[in-house]
Structures are given as structure tokens and as C-alpha cells.
Design an enzyme around this catalytic site. Structure first.
Site, PDB file in Angstrom:
ATOM      1  N   THR A  34       0.754  -1.033  -0.009  1.00  0.00           N
ATOM      2  CA  THR A  34       0.035  -0.060  -0.022  1.00  0.00           C
ATOM      3  C   THR A  34       0.831   1.379   0.158  1.00  0.00           C
ATOM      4  O   THR A  34       1.989   1.246   0.446  1.00  0.00           O
ATOM      5  CB  THR A  34      -0.780  -0.243   1.333  1.00  0.00           C
ATOM      6  N   THR A  43      -3.567   0.894  -2.671  1.00  0.00           N
ATOM      7  CA  THR A  43      -2.984  -0.591  -2.557  1.00  0.00           C
ATOM      8  C   THR A  43      -3.211  -1.437  -3.558  1.00  0.00           C
ATOM      9  O   THR A  43      -4.090  -1.527  -4.326  1.00  0.00           O
ATOM     10  CB  THR A  43      -3.540  -0.932  -1.197  1.00  0.00           C
ATOM     11  N   GLY A  95       0.717  -0.633   5.589  1.00  0.00           N
ATOM     12  CA  GLY A  95       1.015  -1.417   6.823  1.00  0.00           C
ATOM     13  C   GLY A  95      -0.087  -2.377   7.383  1.00  0.00           C
ATOM     14  O   GLY A  95       0.040  -2.724   8.285  1.00  0.00           O
ATOM     15  N   GLY A  96      -0.836  -2.812   6.337  1.00  0.00           N
ATOM     16  CA  GLY A  96      -2.010  -3.543   6.567  1.00  0.00           C
ATOM     17  C   GLY A  96      -2.769  -3.414   7.864  1.00  0.00           C
ATOM     18  O   GLY A  96      -3.160  -2.141   8.022  1.00  0.00           O
TER      19      GLY A  96
HETATM   20  O1  DON Z   1      -6.720  -2.369   2.621  1.00  0.00           O
HETATM   21  C1  DON Z   1      -6.080  -2.988   3.543  1.00  0.00           C
HETATM   22  O2  DON Z   1      -6.165  -2.862   4.613  1.00  0.00           O
HETATM   23  C2  DON Z   1      -4.843  -3.783   3.022  1.00  0.00           C
HETATM   24  N1  DON Z   1      -5.096  -4.179   1.867  1.00  0.00           N
HETATM   25  C3  DON Z   1      -3.688  -2.926   3.106  1.00  0.00           C
HETATM   26  C4  DON Z   1      -2.599  -3.534   2.705  1.00  0.00           C
HETATM   27  C5  DON Z   1      -1.160  -2.939   3.138  1.00  0.00           C
HETATM   28  O3  DON Z   1      -1.197  -1.795   3.705  1.00  0.00           O
HETATM   29  C6  DON Z   1       0.120  -3.302   2.886  1.00  0.00           C
HETATM   30  N2  DON Z   1       1.278  -2.778   3.236  1.00  0.00           N
HETATM   31  N3  DON Z   1       2.029  -2.743   3.824  1.00  0.00           N
END
Ligand code: DON
Length: 567
Positions: free
Chosen positions: A376, A394, A468-469
Site C-alpha cells: 500500500t 493499495t 502497513g495492513g
Molecule cells: O486495505 C487494507 O487494509 C490492506 N489491503 C492494506 C495492505 C497494506 O497496507 C500492505 N502494506 N504494507
């Protein structure tokens, strides 16, 4: 009476002065880039500069959004949004706020148990790697919708510099070199043929993107529908089907970005505006901040044992609610008001004590009365007219599903993994999902993305967000608190060490090499399980802070190649 009022005033002044004295003063030497007019902070200097040049030319934040986001697709393909989607939160200079949802959707042929085998078990990698993991992309619909509503410059002026960037190429940074090498072993697993990123790229090489330049040229000439109904759509669907995917022309044809009401709430003298479902970001952020509001975090101190405890316990409770209640508002009723209600959150924190940790196994979702029923990237823009946007986009995982469309020049997302493939089974971020986030055709998967704008005393104060998920919400939270409670500059606030708790697994995660062993030991001594791990926890927060003199300070996270640019 007058005398009484005077005493109260003097006392109040004394107390607030004392409170101010207890806070460390802002360290002016630690400011990020300062500009007078307009600023863009994004994951790559090339994208920030292209966006800032649009502002300097007289374009507004939405014009700069189009240029910055498309340029990130070239300079930061790790996360770019053409093959993915995102969310944008805005605040206009007249105070009007809103948000745009251009999140991916499940294809029409998707179904609830599509990632389960005949024994009802999750099939490894199916929702993360290759064509079956891909949700219907929203990126192009998003930038066109924003431009249609608020843009002022012609699209050609915004896209042409990006086409040139793709043609001339982008220099590989040291961090990008490491990232490509790290993920290269996965590319052949998702792609039948070799792809541009299979080559041995190294630092200072220039990668050119001629196919992406052509795709962008067709989009510039024919508009949004080129991607969703035109030649590009047809080539895209052919590619997906050749690779065993299920996205059809009808899926693309039906895709729409949606304007949604953002989540707004107050914390101290701040008003916070953040993303509503299908992102859980705004609601979770509101829950955590409201749960911690009664505590004197500034007195406890930044990253002190007590501050870490209070935030951890609030995070635990908010993430438990997230997994149970939240999903795409077009499919499920999210009890937004009830989840953000003060009495409910007070009650939720009533089981917390500083003496012992609450166990996640003792915390399920709270009972609220529903009223009606990894990669992301984030960029922030404030323009010279006073409009602000916060945008997080993302592909989900790093390089998304690892499936690269060499013909059109971009990676495809693996956003389908953000659904709960099976209730109770964690996804790639360890998040446990519930029924509200089960898979249905055309449904949008629940997100943690938290693009956020903060007002102070009715005026623009900050634009902030991060990748950061599952850690996105807690990173945005800590950055706001760093500025507001701990008097940090924007640059200090984004660089400061971060920690995270998400209910399950029941551990406090600490960023490596950033916290004293003695502090972690003190947390463990109270009974918390801890883990120090290099993972998505670090995020890469980007922020713009409006300073009291009206200038803008950029906070570009030192953890990435993130850069502020402005005029
Ligand atoms: O939308 C979300 O919450 C996830 N797909 C975000 C993924 C993400 O931030 C990966 N990055 N480090």
C-alpha cells in the site's frame, strides 16, 4: 462574584500553563521540508515532484492527486493503484469534507467459499498469489471521479508528465533494489511468462515502462472508459482469463467509484475526518482515540510503559469489534454510531487496569445495538488554496498478486485476501474476519486503510496516512498523538518508533531496533506478551502539518524513499 471569576481565570491560566510546560517544546530544528504554498508528500520523489509541479502551475489538490497517483504507478509499482484501488478523504478550503471509495470489488463470479477446498479448509496462496486473488481494480475510476468533481486543469496536462516519466524511466533506489530482489522468487509462481521485474535490476539502473506509457496514453486520449469498457478493458480481461482468473468485461463495465460520508469525530480540540466502511480505519481510529481520551497521555510520556499499556488495551478492544461488525456498507449494516458512542466505549475500557493485561481471549466484540439493523502507499497533498486530501492506495501484498500484466504494464492486486475466506481463519495480516466481511459477488473487501485529515479549532491542521495492513490504524493513531500530545514536528512524528496490538494474536508488536530492551522488559513484567519484528508494522507514514504561521511542514517517513516536495 467578579473576584471569584478572576481567581478561576488565574487558576485556569496557571493550570494550562503548567500543562503546557510539562509537554516538551516543539524542537524546531527537527522540522521536515517547509513551504509557503502547496505540498505533496508521497512514497517517491518523482511522484511528489510531478504533483508539486501541478500545484505550482495553478492546479488544485485534486489535479495534483491525478498526477501523483499515476506517477506512483510508474515510480512505485510495488503498490500502484491502476491494478488495485484506494480511498481519498478531502477537506475543502471552505471546511466541506467528503471521501471517495475506489476500493476493488469481488468479481461477479466470486462466491463465499471460493478459497476453500472440499474439506472446508482454506487453500494456501489462492487468495494471495496469481489471478484468482485479484479484485476488480478501482484506481482509474478513482482518479477520474476526483477530477470530474473537483479538478480544474485538463486531464492531458496531468497525465502527460506521467507518460514521459514512464518513457524516460525511473532510477532504482537502494530500497527498491532490495525489495525487487526479495520478492523476485515469487514472480514465476504467479506468471506464465517472464516479466519486466524478473531481470536483475540493481541500484542506479533505470527501469523504463513503455507498455504502461502506452496504456496511459490511451487513457489520456479516451478517458476513464478506456480502462473499463475500451480496448484496454478487453486486453485486460483476456489476460486475466489466460491466467485462470474470473474477472469479465461485465465486471469492469459495472465498476464505479463511490462518494461516501467520511467518519468524523472529536478528540480534545481536534476534529478528525477519516475513511468510513468499506474501510475499518475511521471507525477503529475513533474508537481507540475515544477510549484513550480520558487518560493523560502527555503526562505519561511518549512510548512510556503507561502510554503503551493504554493504547494497547484500547487497540485490543477496537480490533475485536472490527472483526465482528464491519464490512462493505452496500451489503451489511455497520453499526457506526453505536460503535463510536461514548458510553459504549467507556464501558468497553472499564475492565482495563494498569496492574494486569486484559487477555484477548476474554475480549470478544462488544454488544452494541445496531441502529438499523501487503502493499500500500499513502500520499498527502495540501494546495495553495487551502484544500487538503489524504489518499491511501493499495495492491494489498507487495506487488499485489505478483501477477504482472506485461502487455499493459502494471501489477494486479491480491485484495481478495482482505475478505474473510473462512470465519475465524486469519488472513495475511493475521486479521480474523467475520460474517460481515464474507465474500459475495460485487462486494468490497474490508480495509484498514486510514487516510485522515485533522482540523484544530476549525482550521486545517494535518493530512496523514500510511501503508502497513492491519497496523495502518495504529500508525495513524500514534502519528496524530505524537503531534498533539507529545508536541512533535511532522517529521519527528512520522519517524518516531511505533508499536501495535490488534486483539489477535494477543501480543504487543514492537518495531525492531527502536525501543530500549528495558522498556520491553517492563511491559513483559506486567504480563504482556511481546514480539519485536520487522514486518508491515513499520508502515511508511506521510503527513503534512499546517503550522501556526500558515506554512506547511512535510513529514516523509525515513523508513522508505518517501519525499516531500512543494513550492
Ligand atoms: O486495505 C487494507 O487494509 C490492506 N489491503 C492494506 C495492505 C497494506 O497496507 C500492505 N502494506 N504494507
Amino acid at each position: 462574584m467578579k473576584k471569584f471569576v478572576l481567581i478561576v481565570c488565574v487558576l485556569t491560566a496557571f493550570i494550562s500553563c503548567k500543562k503546557a510546560q510539562e509537554k516538551p517544546l516543539v524542537d524546531e530544528s527537527k522540522r521536515g521540508l517547509i513551504v509557503d504554498h502547496g505540498m505533496v508528500v508521497s512514497a517517491r520523489a518523482e511522484a511528489s515532484k510531478i504533483g508539486a509541479a501541478i500545484l505550482e502551475k495553478g492546479g488544485n489538490a485534486f489535479d495534483a492527486m491525478v498526477a501523483t497517483e499515476l506517477a506512483l504507478n510508474v515510480a512505485y509499482p510495488y503498490a500502484g493503484s491502476i491494478g488495485g484501488g484506494g480511498f481519498m478523504v478531502y477537506r475543502l478550503n471552505n471546511g466541506e469534507v467528503g471521501s471517495l471509495d475506489y476500493r476493488e470489488k469481488a468479481p461477479l463470479a466470486a462466491s463465499r467459499d471460493m478459497y476453500l477446498n472440499e474439506n472446508g479448509e482454506v487453500i494456501p496462496d489462492m487468495s494471495t498469489l496469481g489471478a484468482m486473488a485479484v479484485g476488480v481494480p478501482g484506481g482509474i475510476a478513482g482518479v477520474f471521479a476526483a477530477h470530474e468533481k473537483f479538478g480544474t486543469l485538463p486531464m492531458a496536462d496531468l497525465i502527460q508528465p506521467v507518460i514521459e516519466l514512464a518513457q524516460n524511466g525511473v532510477v532504482v533506489t537502494k530500497k527498491q533494489d532490495e525489495r525487487i530482489k526479495h520478492y523476485q522468487p515469487n514472480f514465476p509462481k504467479a506468471n506464465k511468462d517472464s516479466i519486466l521485474f524478473d531481470k536483475t535490476w540493481k541500484e542506479n539502473d533505470t527501469i523504463k515502462y513503455p507498455q504502461l506509457a502506452e496504456t496511459l496514453t490511451r487513457i489520456m486520449n479516451n478517458g476513464r472508459d478506456e480502462f473499463y469498457k475500451g480496448e484496454t478493458a478487453k486486453r485486460f480481461v483476456q489476460f486475466m482469463q489466460d491466467n485462470g482468473g474470473i474477472i469479465t468485461e461485465e465486471d469492469l463495465d459495472k465498476y464505479e467509484a463511490k462518494w461516501r460520508d467520511p467518519i468524523t469525530f472529536e478528540y480534545d480540540d481536534l476534529k478528525i475526518i477519516s475513511m468510513s466502511p468499506p474501510s475499518s480505519g475511521g471507525i477503529c481510529l475513533a474508537q481507540i482515540l475515544k477510549m484513550v481520551e480520558p487518560y493523560d497521555l502527555d503526562k505519561f510520556g511518549h512510548n512510556s510503559v503507561k502510554t503503551i499499556q493504554v493504547l494497547t488495551e484500547a487497540e485490543r478492544r477496537a480490533y475485536a469489534d472490527r472483526s465482528f461488525y464491519l464490512g462493505d456498507p452496500d451489503f451489511v449494516d455497520n453499526p457506526i454510531d453505536a460503535l463510536m458512542e461514548s458510553e459504549y466505549l467507556k464501558e468497553r475500557m472499564s475492565s482495563f487496569s494498569f496492574e494486569t493485561p486484559t487477555k484477548s481471549s476474554d475480549v470478544t466484540h462488544g454488544d452494541v445495538m445496531a441502529l438499523e439493523s501487503m502493499e500500500t502507499t499513502h500520499y498527502s497533498i495540501v494546495d495553495q488554496f487551502g484544500n487538503a486530501i489524504a489518499v491511501t492506495v493499495t495492491l494489498n501484498g507487495a506487488y499485489g498478486s505478483k501477477l504482472y500484466n506485461d502487455d499493459l504494464g502494471f501489477f494486479l492486486n491480491n485484495e481478495m485476501d482482505d475478505f474473510s475466506s473462512k470465519p475465524g481463519t486469519p488472513n495475511m495480516f493475521g486479521l480474523i474476519g467475520g460474517e460481515a466481511n464474507s465474500i459475495l459477488p460485487e462486494k468490497r473487501m474490508l480495509s484498514s486503510m486510514t487516510p485522515t485529515i485533522v482540523e484544530k479549532e476549525g482550521k486545517l491542521f494535518m493530512s496523514v496516512g500510511t501503508p502497513g495492513g492491519s497496523t495502518i490504524i495504529t500508525s495513524v493513531l500514534q502519528t496524530i498523538l505524537n503531534v498533539h500530545e507529545f508536541n512533535m514536528t511532522a517529521q519527528q512524528a512520522v519517524d518516531a518508533p511505533r508499536f501495535h496490538h490488534q486483539w489477535l494474536p494477543d501480543v504487543v508488536m514492537f518495531e525492531p531496533n527502536m525501543f530500549d530492551d528495558s522498556l520491553i522488559k517492563a511491559i513483559e513484567d506486567i504480563g504482556y506478551e511481546t514480539v519485536v519484528r520487522e514486518n508491515v508494522i513499520t508502515g511508511k507514514v506521510n503527513a503534512i502539518l499546517k503550522l501556526p504561521d500558515g506554512k506547511l511542514e512535510g513529514g516523509a517517513d525515513h523508513r522508505g524513499d518517501d519525499t516531500a516536495a512543494g513550492h
